[in-house]
Design a protein around this motif. Sequence first.
Motif, PDB file in Angstrom:
ATOM      1  N   ASN A 172      39.272  32.460  44.756  1.00 25.57           N
ATOM      2  CA  ASN A 172      39.888  32.116  46.129  1.00 25.57           C
ATOM      3  C   ASN A 172      41.223  32.664  45.759  1.00 25.57           C
ATOM      4  O   ASN A 172      41.660  33.290  46.874  1.00 25.57           O
ATOM      5  CB  ASN A 172      39.939  30.699  46.339  1.00 25.57           C
ATOM      6  N   PHE A 173      42.234  32.576  44.964  1.00 28.38           N
ATOM      7  CA  PHE A 173      43.171  33.284  44.509  1.00 28.38           C
ATOM      8  C   PHE A 173      43.248  34.820  44.944  1.00 28.38           C
ATOM      9  O   PHE A 173      43.932  35.473  45.565  1.00 28.38           O
ATOM     10  CB  PHE A 173      43.941  32.928  43.150  1.00 28.38           C
ATOM     11  N   ILE A 174      41.949  35.294  44.131  1.00 25.96           N
ATOM     12  CA  ILE A 174      41.820  37.080  44.255  1.00 25.96           C
ATOM     13  C   ILE A 174      41.718  37.213  45.786  1.00 25.96           C
ATOM     14  O   ILE A 174      42.121  38.268  46.174  1.00 25.96           O
ATOM     15  CB  ILE A 174      40.733  37.271  43.372  1.00 25.96           C
ATOM     16  N   ALA A 175      40.828  36.354  46.525  1.00 24.22           N
ATOM     17  CA  ALA A 175      40.752  36.772  48.015  1.00 24.22           C
ATOM     18  C   ALA A 175      41.848  36.712  48.688  1.00 24.22           C
ATOM     19  O   ALA A 175      42.127  37.573  49.499  1.00 24.22           O
ATOM     20  CB  ALA A 175      39.557  35.805  48.427  1.00 24.22           C
ATOM     21  N   TYR A 229      45.169  36.968  47.464  1.00 30.05           N
ATOM     22  CA  TYR A 229      46.093  37.701  46.932  1.00 30.05           C
ATOM     23  C   TYR A 229      45.484  39.113  46.212  1.00 30.05           C
ATOM     24  O   TYR A 229      45.763  39.154  44.992  1.00 30.05           O
ATOM     25  CB  TYR A 229      47.040  37.141  46.199  1.00 30.05           C
ATOM     26  N   PRO A 230      44.857  39.710  46.798  1.00 29.89           N
ATOM     27  CA  PRO A 230      43.999  40.837  46.144  1.00 29.89           C
ATOM     28  C   PRO A 230      45.033  41.994  45.317  1.00 29.89           C
ATOM     29  O   PRO A 230      44.573  42.483  44.307  1.00 29.89           O
ATOM     30  CB  PRO A 230      43.111  41.655  47.087  1.00 29.89           C
ATOM     31  N   ASP A 231      46.185  42.121  45.784  1.00 26.05           N
ATOM     32  CA  ASP A 231      47.131  43.199  45.536  1.00 26.05           C
ATOM     33  C   ASP A 231      48.096  42.622  44.799  1.00 26.05           C
ATOM     34  O   ASP A 231      49.213  43.368  44.198  1.00 26.05           O
ATOM     35  CB  ASP A 231      47.621  43.949  46.435  1.00 26.05           C
ATOM     36  N   SER A 232      48.230  41.254  44.423  1.00 21.61           N
ATOM     37  CA  SER A 232      49.164  40.743  43.442  1.00 21.61           C
ATOM     38  C   SER A 232      49.140  41.104  41.964  1.00 21.61           C
ATOM     39  O   SER A 232      47.820  41.257  41.587  1.00 21.61           O
ATOM     40  CB  SER A 232      49.000  39.256  43.638  1.00 21.61           C
ATOM     41  N   PRO A 233      50.119  41.278  41.194  1.00 17.06           N
ATOM     42  CA  PRO A 233      50.026  41.616  39.814  1.00 17.06           C
ATOM     43  C   PRO A 233      49.098  40.326  39.096  1.00 17.06           C
ATOM     44  O   PRO A 233      48.650  40.669  38.006  1.00 17.06           O
ATOM     45  CB  PRO A 233      51.405  41.627  39.313  1.00 17.06           C
ATOM     46  N   TRP A 234      49.169  39.106  39.602  1.00 15.65           N
ATOM     47  CA  TRP A 234      48.652  37.905  39.137  1.00 15.65           C
ATOM     48  C   TRP A 234      47.032  38.027  39.345  1.00 15.65           C
ATOM     49  O   TRP A 234      46.410  37.454  38.744  1.00 15.65           O
ATOM     50  CB  TRP A 234      49.216  36.737  39.754  1.00 15.65           C
ATOM     51  N   ALA A 235      46.664  38.899  40.393  1.00 15.23           N
ATOM     52  CA  ALA A 235      45.099  39.041  40.605  1.00 15.23           C
ATOM     53  C   ALA A 235      44.445  39.573  39.501  1.00 15.23           C
ATOM     54  O   ALA A 235      43.365  39.395  39.326  1.00 15.23           O
ATOM     55  CB  ALA A 235      44.896  39.807  41.879  1.00 15.23           C
ATOM     56  N   GLY A 236      44.940  40.699  38.750  1.00 13.20           N
ATOM     57  CA  GLY A 236      44.247  41.100  37.747  1.00 13.20           C
ATOM     58  C   GLY A 236      44.348  40.248  36.615  1.00 13.20           C
ATOM     59  O   GLY A 236      43.302  40.109  36.035  1.00 13.20           O
ATOM     60  N   ARG A 237      45.179  39.361  36.217  1.00 19.20           N
ATOM     61  CA  ARG A 237      45.031  38.234  35.324  1.00 19.20           C
ATOM     62  C   ARG A 237      43.978  37.306  35.799  1.00 19.20           C
ATOM     63  O   ARG A 237      43.195  36.851  34.940  1.00 19.20           O
ATOM     64  CB  ARG A 237      46.438  37.576  35.132  1.00 19.20           C
ATOM     65  N   ALA A 238      43.947  36.832  36.751  1.00 16.58           N
ATOM     66  CA  ALA A 238      42.903  36.248  37.587  1.00 16.58           C
ATOM     67  C   ALA A 238      41.351  36.699  37.284  1.00 16.58           C
ATOM     68  O   ALA A 238      40.673  35.887  36.983  1.00 16.58           O
ATOM     69  CB  ALA A 238      43.359  35.657  39.041  1.00 16.58           C
ATOM     70  N   ARG A 239      41.356  37.893  37.662  1.00 13.60           N
ATOM     71  CA  ARG A 239      40.082  38.872  37.210  1.00 13.60           C
ATOM     72  C   ARG A 239      39.492  38.769  36.115  1.00 13.60           C
ATOM     73  O   ARG A 239      38.456  38.274  35.678  1.00 13.60           O
ATOM     74  CB  ARG A 239      40.322  40.034  37.984  1.00 13.60           C
ATOM     75  N   GLU A 250      49.248  29.868  39.428  1.00 11.67           N
ATOM     76  CA  GLU A 250      49.540  28.741  38.660  1.00 11.67           C
ATOM     77  C   GLU A 250      48.851  27.471  39.102  1.00 11.67           C
ATOM     78  O   GLU A 250      47.989  26.814  38.247  1.00 11.67           O
ATOM     79  CB  GLU A 250      50.961  28.311  38.413  1.00 11.67           C
ATOM     80  N   GLU A 251      48.775  27.349  40.520  1.00 13.31           N
ATOM     81  CA  GLU A 251      47.863  26.303  41.057  1.00 13.31           C
ATOM     82  C   GLU A 251      46.349  26.645  40.645  1.00 13.31           C
ATOM     83  O   GLU A 251      45.612  25.731  40.468  1.00 13.31           O
ATOM     84  CB  GLU A 251      48.185  26.037  42.327  1.00 13.31           C
ATOM     85  N   ALA A 252      46.070  27.841  40.867  1.00 10.20           N
ATOM     86  CA  ALA A 252      44.481  28.461  40.817  1.00 10.20           C
ATOM     87  C   ALA A 252      44.422  27.990  39.039  1.00 10.20           C
ATOM     88  O   ALA A 252      43.047  27.379  38.746  1.00 10.20           O
ATOM     89  CB  ALA A 252      44.285  29.634  41.107  1.00 10.20           C
ATOM     90  N   CYS A 253      44.980  28.391  38.256  1.00  9.74           N
ATOM     91  CA  CYS A 253      44.601  28.226  36.917  1.00  9.74           C
ATOM     92  C   CYS A 253      44.870  26.795  36.447  1.00  9.74           C
ATOM     93  O   CYS A 253      43.792  26.112  35.837  1.00  9.74           O
ATOM     94  CB  CYS A 253      45.811  28.828  35.876  1.00  9.74           C
ATOM     95  N   ALA A 254      45.678  25.817  37.155  1.00  6.93           N
ATOM     96  CA  ALA A 254      45.554  24.348  36.880  1.00  6.93           C
ATOM     97  C   ALA A 254      44.211  23.779  37.520  1.00  6.93           C
ATOM     98  O   ALA A 254      43.632  23.184  36.896  1.00  6.93           O
ATOM     99  CB  ALA A 254      46.659  23.920  37.744  1.00  6.93           C
ATOM    100  N   GLY A 255      43.604  24.486  38.568  1.00  6.64           N
ATOM    101  CA  GLY A 255      42.363  24.001  39.244  1.00  6.64           C
ATOM    102  C   GLY A 255      41.347  24.462  38.129  1.00  6.64           C
ATOM    103  O   GLY A 255      40.514  23.781  38.097  1.00  6.64           O
ATOM    104  N   PHE A 256      41.314  25.615  37.615  1.00  6.88           N
ATOM    105  CA  PHE A 256      40.223  25.942  36.816  1.00  6.88           C
ATOM    106  C   PHE A 256      40.580  25.213  35.554  1.00  6.88           C
ATOM    107  O   PHE A 256      39.187  24.922  34.984  1.00  6.88           O
ATOM    108  CB  PHE A 256      40.534  27.514  36.690  1.00  6.88           C
ATOM    109  N   GLN A 257      41.451  24.769  34.967  1.00  7.86           N
ATOM    110  CA  GLN A 257      41.442  24.086  33.579  1.00  7.86           C
ATOM    111  C   GLN A 257      41.010  22.480  34.241  1.00  7.86           C
ATOM    112  O   GLN A 257      40.289  22.055  33.158  1.00  7.86           O
ATOM    113  CB  GLN A 257      43.015  23.775  33.189  1.00  7.86           C
TER     114      GLN A 257
END
Length: 127
Positions: free
Chosen positions: A53-56, A58-68, A36-43
């Motif tokens: 940075n989030f993907i790096a 938390y690469p195995d997080s279910p949220w990483a797929g959304r970030a990708r 959520e913080e990464a999305c806010a920064g992106f916005q």
Amino acid sequence: MKISVFVIFAVLALSGCARLCPEPKVSVNPDQLAFEEACAGFQQSNKVVTLENFIAVYPDSPWAGRARTLVLYARELEQRKEQLKQQQKTLAEQEARLEILSQENRELAETIERLKGSLIELEKRPQ
């Protein structure tokens, strides 16, 4: 006396009911919070660095797929914006060239009309 005891008992019983249904605690995973913080920064910045940075981290997080997915769409959007700029530039160049050609066409039409007039005058002269 019976009424006051009954009222006191009722008040105690009802006040105890307030605690029978406590509000559920909402637990947020650290990776979800970081997403959520990464999305806010992106916005705010329109730069995918926060998502990368989030993907790096938390690469195995279910949220990483959304970030990708967001990163891919953001990059595709940037490519399309660049293509649009190039197409607009090409269009402007073509419009300028068209204006030059139109001017040349008008000048040639005027020259043809003058030559026609000259030809008519030559034909009218006695030989």
